[in-house]
Write a protein that holds these residues in place. Structure first.
Motif, PDB file in Angstrom:
ATOM      1  N   ALA A 158       1.243  -1.175   0.171  1.00  0.00           N
ATOM      2  CA  ALA A 158       0.593  -0.199  -0.104  1.00  0.00           C
ATOM      3  C   ALA A 158       0.838   1.220   0.246  1.00  0.00           C
ATOM      4  CB  ALA A 158      -0.816  -0.389   1.219  1.00  0.00           C
ATOM      5  N   GLN A 159       1.759   1.029   0.657  1.00  0.00           N
ATOM      6  CA  GLN A 159       3.115   1.996   0.502  1.00  0.00           C
ATOM      7  C   GLN A 159       4.058   2.645  -0.537  1.00  0.00           C
ATOM      8  OE1 GLN A 159       4.905   1.590   4.629  1.00  0.00           O
ATOM      9  NE2 GLN A 159       7.119   0.903   3.253  1.00  0.00           N
ATOM     10  N   GLU A 160       3.985   1.527  -0.894  1.00  0.00           N
ATOM     11  CA  GLU A 160       4.311   1.493  -2.322  1.00  0.00           C
ATOM     12  C   GLU A 160       3.753   1.930  -4.077  1.00  0.00           C
ATOM     13  OE1 GLU A 160       6.836  -2.186  -2.242  1.00  0.00           O
ATOM     14  OE2 GLU A 160       7.978  -0.753  -1.222  1.00  0.00           O
ATOM     15  N   ALA A 161       2.478   2.453  -3.068  1.00  0.00           N
ATOM     16  CA  ALA A 161       1.500   1.977  -4.534  1.00  0.00           C
ATOM     17  C   ALA A 161       1.382   3.998  -4.487  1.00  0.00           C
ATOM     18  CB  ALA A 161       0.134   1.324  -4.354  1.00  0.00           C
ATOM     19  N   HIS A 162       1.220   4.343  -4.144  1.00  0.00           N
ATOM     20  CA  HIS A 162       1.286   6.069  -4.385  1.00  0.00           C
ATOM     21  C   HIS A 162       2.211   7.055  -3.757  1.00  0.00           C
ATOM     22  CE1 HIS A 162      -0.782   9.557  -5.024  1.00  0.00           C
ATOM     23  NE2 HIS A 162      -1.279   9.850  -6.283  1.00  0.00           N
ATOM     24  N   PRO A 163       2.917   7.839  -3.937  1.00  0.00           N
ATOM     25  CA  PRO A 163       4.109   8.685  -3.199  1.00  0.00           C
ATOM     26  C   PRO A 163       2.338   9.788  -1.845  1.00  0.00           C
ATOM     27  CG  PRO A 163       3.241   9.571  -5.682  1.00  0.00           C
ATOM     28  CD  PRO A 163       2.857   8.459  -5.471  1.00  0.00           C
ATOM     29  N   ALA A 164       1.119   9.315  -1.975  1.00  0.00           N
ATOM     30  CA  ALA A 164       0.209  10.341  -1.088  1.00  0.00           C
ATOM     31  C   ALA A 164       0.060   9.421  -0.005  1.00  0.00           C
ATOM     32  CB  ALA A 164      -0.261  11.251  -1.634  1.00  0.00           C
ATOM     33  N   LEU A 180      -4.117  16.582  -4.248  1.00  0.00           N
ATOM     34  CA  LEU A 180      -4.221  15.684  -3.414  1.00  0.00           C
ATOM     35  C   LEU A 180      -5.684  15.784  -4.017  1.00  0.00           C
ATOM     36  CD1 LEU A 180      -3.289  13.112  -1.561  1.00  0.00           C
ATOM     37  CD2 LEU A 180      -4.336  14.648   0.306  1.00  0.00           C
ATOM     38  N   ASP A 181      -5.406  14.092  -4.788  1.00  0.00           N
ATOM     39  CA  ASP A 181      -7.023  13.223  -5.375  1.00  0.00           C
ATOM     40  C   ASP A 181      -7.028  12.013  -4.453  1.00  0.00           C
ATOM     41  OD1 ASP A 181      -8.366  11.842  -6.424  1.00  0.00           O
ATOM     42  OD2 ASP A 181      -7.900  12.614  -8.628  1.00  0.00           O
ATOM     43  N   VAL A 182      -7.858  11.858  -2.891  1.00  0.00           N
ATOM     44  CA  VAL A 182      -7.996  11.126  -2.849  1.00  0.00           C
ATOM     45  C   VAL A 182      -8.426   9.786  -3.478  1.00  0.00           C
ATOM     46  CG1 VAL A 182      -9.383   9.606  -0.859  1.00  0.00           C
ATOM     47  CG2 VAL A 182      -8.574  12.521  -0.844  1.00  0.00           C
ATOM     48  N   ASP A 183      -9.138   9.369  -4.602  1.00  0.00           N
ATOM     49  CA  ASP A 183      -9.753   8.742  -4.959  1.00  0.00           C
ATOM     50  C   ASP A 183      -8.698   8.266  -5.795  1.00  0.00           C
ATOM     51  OD1 ASP A 183     -12.842   8.867  -4.391  1.00  0.00           O
ATOM     52  OD2 ASP A 183     -12.990  10.539  -6.262  1.00  0.00           O
ATOM     53  N   GLU A 184      -7.963   9.062  -6.211  1.00  0.00           N
ATOM     54  CA  GLU A 184      -6.672   7.903  -7.454  1.00  0.00           C
ATOM     55  C   GLU A 184      -5.896   7.508  -6.152  1.00  0.00           C
ATOM     56  OE1 GLU A 184      -2.878  10.006  -8.680  1.00  0.00           O
ATOM     57  OE2 GLU A 184      -3.866  10.703  -9.355  1.00  0.00           O
ATOM     58  N   ARG A 228      -5.816   0.064  -4.405  1.00  0.00           N
ATOM     59  CA  ARG A 228      -6.709  -1.120  -3.961  1.00  0.00           C
ATOM     60  C   ARG A 228      -5.535  -2.565  -6.174  1.00  0.00           C
ATOM     61  NH1 ARG A 228     -11.538  -1.617  -2.946  1.00  0.00           N
ATOM     62  NH2 ARG A 228     -12.653  -0.361  -1.471  1.00  0.00           N
ATOM     63  N   ALA A 229      -5.460  -1.372  -6.856  1.00  0.00           N
ATOM     64  CA  ALA A 229      -5.104  -2.224  -7.484  1.00  0.00           C
ATOM     65  C   ALA A 229      -3.723  -3.097  -7.137  1.00  0.00           C
ATOM     66  CB  ALA A 229      -4.737  -1.430  -9.163  1.00  0.00           C
ATOM     67  N   LEU A 273      -7.642   6.991   3.345  1.00  0.00           N
ATOM     68  CA  LEU A 273      -6.362   7.521   3.942  1.00  0.00           C
ATOM     69  C   LEU A 273      -6.856   9.148   5.107  1.00  0.00           C
ATOM     70  CD1 LEU A 273      -3.981   8.313   2.057  1.00  0.00           C
ATOM     71  CD2 LEU A 273      -5.051  10.261   1.279  1.00  0.00           C
ATOM     72  N   ILE A 274      -6.651   8.760   5.951  1.00  0.00           N
ATOM     73  CA  ILE A 274      -6.336   9.797   6.574  1.00  0.00           C
ATOM     74  C   ILE A 274      -4.905  10.368   7.141  1.00  0.00           C
ATOM     75  CG2 ILE A 274      -8.537   7.891   8.133  1.00  0.00           C
ATOM     76  CD1 ILE A 274      -5.033   7.291  10.324  1.00  0.00           C
ATOM     77  N   GLU A 275      -5.496  11.451   8.210  1.00  0.00           N
ATOM     78  CA  GLU A 275      -4.093  12.941   8.094  1.00  0.00           C
ATOM     79  C   GLU A 275      -3.546  12.275   9.261  1.00  0.00           C
ATOM     80  OE1 GLU A 275      -4.621  16.753   7.156  1.00  0.00           O
ATOM     81  OE2 GLU A 275      -5.526  15.052   5.879  1.00  0.00           O
ATOM     82  N   PRO A 276      -1.722  12.613   8.677  1.00  0.00           N
ATOM     83  CA  PRO A 276      -0.849  11.925   9.865  1.00  0.00           C
ATOM     84  C   PRO A 276      -1.408  11.930  10.843  1.00  0.00           C
ATOM     85  CG  PRO A 276      -0.517  14.070   7.941  1.00  0.00           C
ATOM     86  CD  PRO A 276      -1.575  14.161   8.005  1.00  0.00           C
TER      87      PRO A 276
END
Length: 598
Positions: A493-499, A533-537, A543-544, A559-562
């Protein structure tokens, strides 16, 4: 396969059969002026004010505290330590060990992020006495007034103990089976419980840690910032120096969090010494991320003999990141020592402290979920990396089928069981849970002790004589009959997107009608601006990635706040606590944050 043996000095008749606290008096006689404990106070001086007690001063203060405690309560009663991490904290612990009053190492109630832990531990212990300081008293009074917790009979101020009372202390026989203190678990999988640590346990584990860290070098010193209310911090900082009368230099966790370079500076500030330190995985990553070339230009870390990394799982990326960042400062490749431990074993179980780079193996992920260790080429598709946690010292570690209670062969995953003089007798006032955890019996012991074995609740495997921890049993995610380790999903999950913020992801399961359903809670990475930031993206990417990498669908991604993912006192992901907050709707989502900005 089982690993380990007992230390000769801890066997009946051995030289190590003297309770550890009695060595304080020995070092006070043999090396009275030698430094024992140094606290580095960054609140008083940004550069760090060093406050040092010699062994003579340490023993005198400990005895004075013992007399003070016995004036207000009796043997077997509990004394809760609700004070900041200072020299007074350490002297209170040592005084309690002398006094037969059971210490409950906690913290000042104003320490952020630990309110629930404090309420649970304090209520369970039912202390007769609180030890605090004048500065912390308002926080203690507010804590007692705001919560339905037992009220103490007395409050003792650690900095006001009369040192002249030390002369009134008369040594009492301390049995190995006497409870020394209650170590409250960090609560990664369920409510914290008080582990009964005996004088025999703390004596044995100090000796085991000392031997396991390969300390046969002159002038060893310990440098630490770890919290003294946590098992690793307490044993490393308090107990380790008592083994041979050596020196511990420590500060408080907040000082480290405010500036992790202070940790490295304290290590580099001990020229000519062999320095030992310890920390959880996140601390090494945090320090490495802040170690810019200009910040370490004047640091010399060549004296760092061993830095124990005691977290599960230990990230291979963190090991390489720390090594690469600090090699220019002289960090040796063999200094990093991955290890394994838990409060129920006092703390220390295994370590890979042999002055060689950490051993990492690449294994087939699918086979591992079926309980088999199969080596694969590094980086091959469908693999996961495991880090060796080394070998036990002075205790036995067995990999066991928990249902059949049979030892597993080399290369087969099972529950990690521990047997040795460091394993605790049980949990405070909880006989049912004590029997469940500490009453393990092997059905076919062979050459091993039949029992009692401490069942860790962790899965592990032995390969070529070393222990590899694969995950928590209670954290295991079972979807469509297949086992999945949450840490593997979290990395994906953490490697899937830089956000997605690295090492701030919690994967857990919810009970479904036919199979468990996967939920992933991830913190937002502050380095990605909210405006872009696009949360859906982010959700689609996660998921993918999970679908492709693990062949499973994600029931819910949040996706939650820090700062929103719950952590234990040692910095590990508290998946059960995060799961409960998810179910309660208590997580501050980034989607809500963005909605309020529009």
């Amino acid at each position: 396969m089982a690993l380990g043996s007992l230390l000769p000095e801890l066997l009946p008749g051995g030289s190590g059969r003297t309770p550890l606290i009695e060595r304080a008096a020995r070092w006070a006689r043999e090396k009275p002026d030698a430094p024992a404990y140094t606290f580095v106070d960054y609140s008083a001086d940004p550069a760090g004010a060093h406050l040092t007690l010699s062994w003579a001063e340490t023993d005198r203060r400990a005895r004075a505290m013992a007399v003070t405690l016995r004036q207000v309560t009796g043997p077997g009663e509990r004394a809760a330590l609700l004070l900041p991490q200072t020299l007074e904290y350490m002297m209170t612990m040592l005084g309690a060990l002398y006094s037969h009053v059971i210490a409950v190492p906690l913290f000042s109630p104003d320490l952020p992020g630990h309110a629930d832990r404090l309420i649970g531990a304090y209520t369970d212990a039912e202390p007769a006495v609180i030890v605090t300081t004048r500065n912390a008293l308002p926080h203690v009074e507010k804590f007692l007034a705001d919560h339905d917790v037992p009220q103490p009979k007395e409050i003792v101020f650690a900095e006001e103990v009369d040192l002249a009372l030390a002369d009134r202390w008369r040594d009492e026989t301390i049995a190995f089976d006497d409870v020394a203190y209650l170590q409250y678990t960090s609560g990664s999988t369920r409510r914290p419980a008080g582990v009964e640590i005996t004088h025999g346990n703390v004596t044995a584990n100090a000796a085991q840690l000392w031997a396991g860290w390969a300390p046969e070098k002159p002038d060893p010193e310990l440098v630490s910032w770890l919290p003294l209310f946590h098992d690793m911090g307490l044993i490393a900082t308090m107990a380790l120096p008592l083994v041979r009368g050596d020196h511990a230099i420590y500060t408080d966790p907040v000082s480290f969090i405010m500036n992790p370079m202070r940790w490295l500076q304290l290590i580099a500030g001990r020229p000519g010494k062999n320095v030992y330190t310890a920390g959880p995985n996140f601390a090494y990553e945090y320090a490495a991320s802040m170690a810019a070339p200009e910040k370490i230009a004047d640091l010399d870390l060549s004296g760092l003999t061993t830095c124990l990394n005691g977290a599960e799982p230990i990230r291979t990326s963190t090991l390489s990141m720390f090594a690469d960042a600090l090699a220019p400062a002289g960090l040796r490749p063999g200094a990093q020592a991955p290890g394994y431990g838990l409060a129920e074993a006092t703390v220390f179980v295994t370590a890979a402290a042999e002055d060689v780079p950490p051993k990492i193996i690449s294994v087939d992920r699918e086979a591992l979920t079926r309980g088999d260790l199969r080596l694969r080429e590094d980086g091959a598709e469908g693999t996961t990396e495991l880090v060796s946690c080394g070998r036990p010292c002075g205790q036995f570690v067995a990999i066991v089928d928990p249902e059949a209670r049979v030892e597993q062969p080399d290369g087969r995953v099972g529950e990690i069981w521990v047997h040795g003089p460091n394993t605790a007798p049980g949990y405070w006032r909880n006989s049912e849970r004590s029997q469940e955890t500490f009453g393990g019996e092997l059905s076919e012991p062979g050459d091993l002790p039949s029992g009692p074995w401490m069942k860790t609740g962790d899965y592990g495997v032995v390969h070529e004589g070393e222990l590899y921890v694969t995950g928590r049993i209670k954290d295991l995610i079972i979807v469509d009959g297949r086992n999945h380790y949450p840490q593997d999903i979290e990395v994906t999950a953490q490697e899937a997107h830089p956000a997605v913020r690295p090492d701030h992801v919690a994967a857990f399961a919810l009970t479904g009608e036919e199979t468990e359903r996967l939920v992933i809670v991830a913190e937002r990475n502050r380095r990605v601006p909210l405006g872009r930031l696009d949360v859906d993206e982010v959700e689609s990417a996660v998921r993918a990635a999970v679908n492709v990498e693990h062949e499973m669908s994600v029931h819910a991604f949040v996706l939650i706040e820090p700062g929103g993912v719950s952590r234990t006192s040692s910095g590990k992901i508290a998946r059960a606590a995060t799961r409960q907050r998810y179910l309660d709707g208590d997580l501050a989502t980034t989607a809500d944050r963005l909605a309020t900005r529009r």
